[in-house]
Motif scaffolding. Sequence first.
Motif, PDB file in Angstrom:
ATOM      1  N   TYR A 133       3.561  19.642   5.093  1.00 43.45           N
ATOM      2  CA  TYR A 133       4.661  19.625   5.991  1.00 43.45           C
ATOM      3  C   TYR A 133       5.022  18.052   6.411  1.00 43.45           C
ATOM      4  CZ  TYR A 133       0.485  19.562   9.080  1.00 43.45           C
ATOM      5  OH  TYR A 133      -0.776  19.253   9.659  1.00 43.45           O
ATOM      6  N   TYR A 134       3.934  17.371   6.413  1.00 42.87           N
ATOM      7  CA  TYR A 134       4.181  15.727   6.918  1.00 42.87           C
ATOM      8  C   TYR A 134       4.949  15.098   5.664  1.00 42.87           C
ATOM      9  CZ  TYR A 134       2.000  15.508  11.150  1.00 42.87           C
ATOM     10  OH  TYR A 134       1.598  15.359  12.795  1.00 42.87           O
ATOM     11  N   GLN A 135       4.755  15.624   4.475  1.00 39.02           N
ATOM     12  CA  GLN A 135       5.613  14.982   3.218  1.00 39.02           C
ATOM     13  C   GLN A 135       7.052  15.289   3.599  1.00 39.02           C
ATOM     14  OE1 GLN A 135       3.978  16.625  -0.077  1.00 39.02           O
ATOM     15  NE2 GLN A 135       2.238  15.158  -0.197  1.00 39.02           N
ATOM     16  N   LEU A 136       7.397  16.534   4.014  1.00 40.06           N
ATOM     17  CA  LEU A 136       8.562  16.920   3.957  1.00 40.06           C
ATOM     18  C   LEU A 136       9.190  16.248   5.458  1.00 40.06           C
ATOM     19  CD1 LEU A 136       8.481  20.795   3.435  1.00 40.06           C
ATOM     20  CD2 LEU A 136       9.442  18.772   1.449  1.00 40.06           C
ATOM     21  N   LEU A 137       8.457  16.206   6.510  1.00 41.60           N
ATOM     22  CA  LEU A 137       9.044  15.578   7.588  1.00 41.60           C
ATOM     23  C   LEU A 137       9.387  14.256   7.503  1.00 41.60           C
ATOM     24  CD1 LEU A 137       6.747  16.856  10.495  1.00 41.60           C
ATOM     25  CD2 LEU A 137       9.269  17.376  10.041  1.00 41.60           C
ATOM     26  N   LEU A 138       8.354  13.575   6.730  1.00 43.68           N
ATOM     27  CA  LEU A 138       8.656  11.857   6.505  1.00 43.68           C
ATOM     28  C   LEU A 138       9.780  11.783   5.658  1.00 43.68           C
ATOM     29  CD1 LEU A 138       5.189  10.394   6.324  1.00 43.68           C
ATOM     30  CD2 LEU A 138       6.762  10.381   8.372  1.00 43.68           C
ATOM     31  N   LEU A 139      10.010  12.631   4.858  1.00 45.83           N
ATOM     32  CA  LEU A 139      11.225  12.487   3.621  1.00 45.83           C
ATOM     33  C   LEU A 139      12.445  12.618   4.463  1.00 45.83           C
ATOM     34  CD1 LEU A 139      11.917  11.676   0.791  1.00 45.83           C
ATOM     35  CD2 LEU A 139      11.705  14.063   0.389  1.00 45.83           C
ATOM     36  N   ALA A 140      12.415  13.598   5.156  1.00 45.31           N
ATOM     37  CA  ALA A 140      13.775  14.092   6.112  1.00 45.31           C
ATOM     38  C   ALA A 140      13.968  12.732   6.869  1.00 45.31           C
ATOM     39  CB  ALA A 140      13.646  15.368   6.765  1.00 45.31           C
ATOM     40  N   ALA A 141      12.862  12.336   7.804  1.00 42.41           N
ATOM     41  CA  ALA A 141      13.123  11.330   8.691  1.00 42.41           C
ATOM     42  C   ALA A 141      13.880  10.136   7.875  1.00 42.41           C
ATOM     43  CB  ALA A 141      11.878  11.095   9.368  1.00 42.41           C
ATOM     44  N   PHE A 142      13.103   9.804   6.873  1.00 39.56           N
ATOM     45  CA  PHE A 142      13.439   8.697   6.106  1.00 39.56           C
ATOM     46  C   PHE A 142      15.080   8.590   5.611  1.00 39.56           C
ATOM     47  CE2 PHE A 142      14.159   6.373   1.978  1.00 39.56           C
ATOM     48  CZ  PHE A 142      14.073   5.130   2.396  1.00 39.56           C
ATOM     49  N   LEU A 143      15.548  10.061   5.136  1.00 39.54           N
ATOM     50  CA  LEU A 143      16.688  10.197   4.747  1.00 39.54           C
ATOM     51  C   LEU A 143      17.835  10.076   5.987  1.00 39.54           C
ATOM     52  CD1 LEU A 143      16.192  12.830   1.939  1.00 39.54           C
ATOM     53  CD2 LEU A 143      16.835  10.401   1.682  1.00 39.54           C
ATOM     54  N   ILE A 144      17.432  10.768   7.006  1.00 49.92           N
ATOM     55  CA  ILE A 144      18.266  10.920   8.260  1.00 49.92           C
ATOM     56  C   ILE A 144      18.456   9.426   8.762  1.00 49.92           C
ATOM     57  CG2 ILE A 144      18.637  11.820  10.587  1.00 49.92           C
ATOM     58  CD1 ILE A 144      17.151  14.155   9.599  1.00 49.92           C
ATOM     59  N   LEU A 166       6.482   5.858  14.736  1.00 52.92           N
ATOM     60  CA  LEU A 166       5.559   4.558  15.197  1.00 52.92           C
ATOM     61  C   LEU A 166       4.295   5.343  16.006  1.00 52.92           C
ATOM     62  CD1 LEU A 166       8.064   2.251  16.818  1.00 52.92           C
ATOM     63  CD2 LEU A 166       6.313   1.478  15.024  1.00 52.92           C
ATOM     64  N   THR A 167       4.393   6.619  16.514  1.00 52.75           N
ATOM     65  CA  THR A 167       3.303   6.979  17.212  1.00 52.75           C
ATOM     66  C   THR A 167       2.472   8.458  16.885  1.00 52.75           C
ATOM     67  OG1 THR A 167       4.999   8.685  18.524  1.00 52.75           O
ATOM     68  CG2 THR A 167       4.652   6.374  19.443  1.00 52.75           C
ATOM     69  N   ASP A 168       3.006   8.965  15.936  1.00 56.85           N
ATOM     70  CA  ASP A 168       2.291  10.086  15.520  1.00 56.85           C
ATOM     71  C   ASP A 168       1.066   9.639  14.606  1.00 56.85           C
ATOM     72  OD1 ASP A 168       1.522  12.312  13.256  1.00 56.85           O
ATOM     73  OD2 ASP A 168       3.063  13.174  14.533  1.00 56.85           O
ATOM     74  N   ASP A 169      -0.287  10.071  14.897  1.00 62.97           N
ATOM     75  CA  ASP A 169      -1.311   9.504  14.354  1.00 62.97           C
ATOM     76  C   ASP A 169      -1.754  10.392  12.890  1.00 62.97           C
ATOM     77  OD1 ASP A 169      -1.785   8.030  16.538  1.00 62.97           O
ATOM     78  OD2 ASP A 169      -2.671   9.726  17.504  1.00 62.97           O
ATOM     79  N   HIS A 170      -1.043  11.272  12.381  1.00 63.72           N
ATOM     80  CA  HIS A 170      -1.275  11.945  11.311  1.00 63.72           C
ATOM     81  C   HIS A 170      -0.226  11.616  10.178  1.00 63.72           C
ATOM     82  CE1 HIS A 170      -3.630  14.584  13.469  1.00 63.72           C
ATOM     83  NE2 HIS A 170      -2.855  14.635  14.668  1.00 63.72           N
ATOM     84  N   ILE A 171       0.167  10.572  10.099  1.00 67.49           N
ATOM     85  CA  ILE A 171       1.395  10.200   9.043  1.00 67.49           C
ATOM     86  C   ILE A 171       0.805   8.855   8.511  1.00 67.49           C
ATOM     87  CG2 ILE A 171       3.344  10.986  10.388  1.00 67.49           C
ATOM     88  CD1 ILE A 171       4.001   8.183  10.804  1.00 67.49           C
ATOM     89  N   VAL A 172      -0.503   8.330   8.558  1.00 70.82           N
ATOM     90  CA  VAL A 172      -1.133   7.417   7.795  1.00 70.82           C
ATOM     91  C   VAL A 172      -0.137   6.241   8.102  1.00 70.82           C
ATOM     92  CG1 VAL A 172      -2.403   6.821   5.730  1.00 70.82           C
ATOM     93  CG2 VAL A 172      -1.987   9.192   6.295  1.00 70.82           C
ATOM     94  N   ARG A 173      -0.270   5.673   9.277  1.00 71.58           N
ATOM     95  CA  ARG A 173       0.544   4.717   9.423  1.00 71.58           C
ATOM     96  C   ARG A 173       0.063   3.292   8.956  1.00 71.58           C
ATOM     97  NH1 ARG A 173       0.889   4.909  15.933  1.00 71.58           N
ATOM     98  NH2 ARG A 173      -1.472   5.533  15.414  1.00 71.58           N
ATOM     99  N   LEU A 174       0.510   2.566   8.083  1.00 70.57           N
ATOM    100  CA  LEU A 174       0.201   1.240   7.436  1.00 70.57           C
ATOM    101  C   LEU A 174       0.725   0.134   8.201  1.00 70.57           C
ATOM    102  CD1 LEU A 174       0.971   2.449   3.645  1.00 70.57           C
ATOM    103  CD2 LEU A 174      -1.255   2.512   4.915  1.00 70.57           C
ATOM    104  N   PRO A 175      -0.085  -0.902   8.029  1.00 68.82           N
ATOM    105  CA  PRO A 175       0.382  -2.040   8.759  1.00 68.82           C
ATOM    106  C   PRO A 175       1.989  -2.784   8.576  1.00 68.82           C
ATOM    107  CG  PRO A 175      -1.803  -2.356   7.873  1.00 68.82           C
ATOM    108  CD  PRO A 175      -1.213  -1.331   7.319  1.00 68.82           C
ATOM    109  N   LEU A 176       2.228  -2.823   7.109  1.00 68.55           N
ATOM    110  CA  LEU A 176       3.609  -3.233   6.995  1.00 68.55           C
ATOM    111  C   LEU A 176       4.447  -2.080   7.551  1.00 68.55           C
ATOM    112  CD1 LEU A 176       5.663  -5.037   5.631  1.00 68.55           C
ATOM    113  CD2 LEU A 176       5.310  -3.644   3.332  1.00 68.55           C
ATOM    114  N   GLU A 177       4.174  -0.947   7.458  1.00 69.89           N
ATOM    115  CA  GLU A 177       5.205   0.131   7.815  1.00 69.89           C
ATOM    116  C   GLU A 177       5.485  -0.177   9.536  1.00 69.89           C
ATOM    117  OE1 GLU A 177       5.811   4.839   7.367  1.00 69.89           O
ATOM    118  OE2 GLU A 177       3.767   3.998   7.478  1.00 69.89           O
ATOM    119  N   MET A 178       4.354  -0.360  10.232  1.00 69.80           N
ATOM    120  CA  MET A 178       4.409  -0.477  11.693  1.00 69.80           C
ATOM    121  C   MET A 178       4.772  -1.955  11.930  1.00 69.80           C
ATOM    122  SD  MET A 178       2.595   1.796  13.158  1.00 69.80           S
ATOM    123  CE  MET A 178       2.338   0.808  14.922  1.00 69.80           C
ATOM    124  N   ALA A 179       4.915  -2.805  11.143  1.00 70.70           N
ATOM    125  CA  ALA A 179       5.701  -4.141  11.560  1.00 70.70           C
ATOM    126  C   ALA A 179       7.291  -3.953  11.302  1.00 70.70           C
ATOM    127  CB  ALA A 179       5.287  -5.283  10.569  1.00 70.70           C
TER     128      ALA A 179
END
Length: 209
Positions: A81-92, A135-148
């Motif tokens: 479900y996080y795969q679908l959420l992140l993919l949808a968020a990126f496309l939107i 930026l705030t969800d802890d379950h999406i495996v936030r990477l340093p470059l992504e945060m920047a």
Amino acid sequence: MAAQTPLPLNLRRGLTAFSSSLFINNKTRDSGAAHIYHPAHEVLASLPLQMMLYFNACYFPFWCLGEGMMLQLKYSLLPRYYQLLLLAAFLILTLTEGARLYLGYIGNLQEKVPELAGFLLLSFLIQLPLLLFLLTDDHIVRLPLEMAVHSLFLAFLVSEVVAAFLALRVMTTQLAAQFYLQQFTSGGRGRSLIKGDDVGPVPPWSQFL
């Protein structure tokens, strides 16, 4: 005897309207006709907002590249479900950002209130919540470059929202003042005509008040 033009009437009107919008009504006021027909017009476009929109447009392809790479690296580590959420968020985010920047450019440079209001709505209702989620969800495996890249994108977004709000307030105030001035001028001319007063020739710039 005037020569007849071979152009159709509708095409002539379209070309005339296009020329007027391009040269007479340009908001940079670099043409002589603009000074003739708009002697008292104040340029309402926001320079800080335009600068932020320009740098945001230059930065956005790098954000897409960085976010796409980070999403590909961590995609297999996420639940379904996080795969679908992140993919949808990126496309939107990607699709909405193009429309948002376009509305910001048009609304600011051409001093159009509806476009600038749409820019603010897209920023508040779509871009800002999605960026805060990334930026705030802890379950999406936030990477340093992504945060920047997300933090810089958020800084652009917040700054543009503040600048657009201030510019929109100035534009609406100026448009309201022009509307009431036009109503006052039209009402005074109408009363003078009813009384039989000679109001003289109507100045050519009165239609642009």
